[in-house]
Design a protein around this motif. Structure first.
Motif, mmCIF file in Angstrom:
data_model
loop_
_atom_site.group_PDB
_atom_site.id
_atom_site.type_symbol
_atom_site.label_atom_id
_atom_site.label_comp_id
_atom_site.label_asym_id
_atom_site.label_seq_id
_atom_site.Cartn_x
_atom_site.Cartn_y
_atom_site.Cartn_z
ATOM 1 N N UNK A 122 0.850 -1.191 0.000
ATOM 2 C CA UNK A 122 0.000 0.000 0.000
ATOM 3 C C UNK A 122 0.885 1.240 0.000
ATOM 4 N N UNK A 123 1.040 1.832 -1.179
ATOM 5 C CA UNK A 123 1.901 3.008 -1.282
ATOM 6 C C UNK A 123 3.350 2.653 -1.017
ATOM 7 N N UNK A 124 3.924 3.250 0.026
ATOM 8 C CA UNK A 124 5.309 2.985 0.405
ATOM 9 C C UNK A 124 5.410 2.021 1.576
ATOM 10 N N UNK A 125 4.343 1.277 1.875
ATOM 11 C CA UNK A 125 4.290 0.421 3.056
ATOM 12 C C UNK A 125 3.989 -1.012 2.655
ATOM 13 N N UNK A 126 4.739 -1.944 3.255
ATOM 14 C CA UNK A 126 4.508 -3.369 3.076
ATOM 15 C C UNK A 126 3.775 -3.900 4.310
ATOM 16 N N UNK A 127 2.710 -4.645 4.080
ATOM 17 C CA UNK A 127 1.981 -5.301 5.158
ATOM 18 C C UNK A 127 2.381 -6.773 5.154
ATOM 19 N N UNK A 128 2.975 -7.215 6.273
ATOM 20 C CA UNK A 128 3.584 -8.530 6.354
ATOM 21 C C UNK A 128 2.900 -9.371 7.424
ATOM 22 N N UNK A 129 3.041 -10.680 7.302
ATOM 23 C CA UNK A 129 2.634 -11.628 8.333
ATOM 24 C C UNK A 129 3.645 -12.770 8.350
ATOM 25 N N UNK A 130 3.480 -13.689 9.308
ATOM 26 C CA UNK A 130 4.467 -14.765 9.516
ATOM 27 C C UNK A 130 5.846 -14.171 9.768
ATOM 28 N N UNK A 131 5.942 -13.283 10.736
ATOM 29 C CA UNK A 131 7.208 -12.580 10.980
ATOM 30 C C UNK A 131 7.762 -12.965 12.357
ATOM 31 N N UNK A 132 9.039 -12.705 12.546
ATOM 32 C CA UNK A 132 9.717 -12.968 13.826
ATOM 33 C C UNK A 132 10.599 -11.783 14.218
ATOM 34 N N UNK A 133 10.180 -10.580 13.883
ATOM 35 C CA UNK A 133 10.947 -9.366 14.150
ATOM 36 C C UNK A 133 10.176 -8.471 15.116
#
Length: 447
Positions: free
Chosen positions: A187-198
């Motif tokens: 979305x624009x300059x943003x990444x929407x993530x899942x399955x993360x460990x950060x």
């Protein structure tokens, strides 16, 4: 002996005693001085080590790199990395954060590309929405110290030591991390993530798309074992790659080839790879072999009688651009990865904890009649939060020290806007309490 001599004798004894005491004091002073010298040398060495480290990470390095040309700096490995963005995650602290991305599927995060890296950050993400997963290269910024050892104790080995390069320990030279995250949307300059460990605030150094044909050995093995389905790049289908621009005599064959490729290609623009059936691949190879033979035919073999002899003596080698993996497609891993000494735990909630969890509203919820209820920032439902809590606890997030020395103590961790309290028993973990993180602010309440 005269009285004077006796008095002198007593004085001599006293003097000898004083001399003996003075010698002992001098000896002690010398020992103290030697110890001080050794301590001074050790302290000086530590200062020199700190200065040398500062040379590799401080201003001296910048001056050194600036004095080198760009090729020289890269050849010597002297590069400066700049974070392209920082993670905004549902995990705010290290405690309770999954050690691997596959542990907690519902975990979510956002990554916004900084404008200091690109004037138009959204331009750098054009086309990334076509991929389902991305590699995230990041920095372990919460190590606490920069020291590292050649051998480490992975929590899954329950205290056994192995080499740091045979593990994914965060305590390693350069403190670089790598994770495979699911890309929900761009979305624009943003990444929407899942399955993360950060955790929140993690500096991200680079993003790369995940391509199974290159990154997955299973996909490589399937492509190798199934010749009916082969990946062919656009350049391989392009007629110009077969040097047919000047072959005006074969226009009918070229047109037929194009019709075959267009009929068999499953192309979904704007992707760069698609699939050809076996018949189309065989046809392309026959045309390529024919063209190569025509190009390699010397002038004196134009005669039909001589052409057959030349083809026998100088056969054209078939060009295969796709690599063959064969038996190399199989992979092996350490036994303790598949069968770790630490087994998975059963997770359960107390009735009170379950009730507290269900009181949370999903992210982006707008229920004006229930503004006194807490709201998640990333998680989309209490059920998803419950699944995330179970995933985190089933993998036993405790360190070896907590597991062996602090068995009877409560364990705390944060997930999104919730503080979770639990305890561990023999083969299980029980959630006792799920409370909002700190005092509720306007952003944590429904709008």
């Amino acid at each position: 002996m005269s009285p004077l001599c006796e008095h002198c004798g007593e004085n001599m004894k006293k003097i000898n005693q004083q001399v003996s005491v003075m010698r002992k004091e001098i000896k002690n002073l010398r020992q103290m001085l030697d110890g001080a010298v050794r301590a001074h040398r050790k302290h000086l060495m530590s200062i020199q080590a700190a200065v040398s480290k500062a040379d590799f990470s401080g201003h001296n390095k910048k001056d050194y790199i600036s004095s080198l040309s760009v090729p020289d700096a890269f050849e010597q490995g002297n590069i400066q990395t700049v974070p392209i963005g920082y993670i905004s995650s549902c995990f705010s602290v290290k405690n309770g954060t999954p050690r691997q991305p596959t542990i907690c599927g519902p975990s979510r995060a956002q990554l916004r590309i900084q404008q200091s890296v690109f004037n138009n950050p959204e331009h750098a993400l054009v086309g990334l929405e076509q991929y389902s997963h991305v590699w995230i290269i990041f920095l372990f910024h919460k190590n606490g110290h920069q020291s590292y050892k050649a051998k480490v104790k992975p929590p899954r080995l329950n205290g056994q030591r192995v080499g740091v390069y045979s593990t994914r320990s965060p305590h390693r030279p350069n403190s670089l991390g790598l994770t495979l995250a699911k890309l929900d949307k761009v979305q624009g300059d943003t990444l929407h993530l899942s399955d993360i460990d950060m955790i929140a605030g993690t500096p991200v150094l680079d993003i790369k798309p995940y391509i199974p044909e290159y990154d997955s050995l299973n996909t490589r093995a399937q492509l190798e074992s199934n010749p009916d389905l082969q990946t062919v790049s656009e350049e391989e289908v392009n007629i110009s790659s077969f040097h047919l621009e000047d072959k005006t005599d074969d226009e009918d064959e070229i047109h037929h080839l194009r019709q075959k490729s267009e009929a068999g290609v499953c192309l979904t623009p704007p992707q760069t790879q698609f699939f050809l059936p076996k018949e189309a691949v065989g046809l392309l190879k026959e045309v390529e072999s024919y063209v190569n033979k025509a190009d390699l035919t010397p002038p004196d073999c134009e005669d039909n009688n001589k052409a057959s002899d030349c083809e026998k003596t100088e056969p054209a080698a078939e060009i295969v651009d796709r690599p063959s993996y064969g038996s190399d497609s199989s992979s092996t891993i350490a036994d303790w990865i598949r069968e770790p000494p630490v087994s998975s735990l059963d997770v359960r909630f107390t009735p009170e904890a379950q009730k507290q969890l269900e009181a949370f509203l999903p992210a982006h919820s707008s229920e004006p009649s229930e503004c006194d209820r807490p709201r998640f920032k990333f998680l989309r439902s209490p059920e998803e939060a419950g699944a995330a809590i179970r995933a985190v606890l089933s993998a036993d997030p405790r360190s070896v020290y907590r597991r062996t020395r602090c068995r009877d103590r409560l364990f705390f961790f944060s997930l999104d806007t919730a503080d979770v309290t639990c305890w561990f028993g023999q083969g299980f973990a029980e959630v006792l309490e799920v409370r909002p993180v700190g005092p509720l602010g306007p952003e944590d309440l429904c709008q």
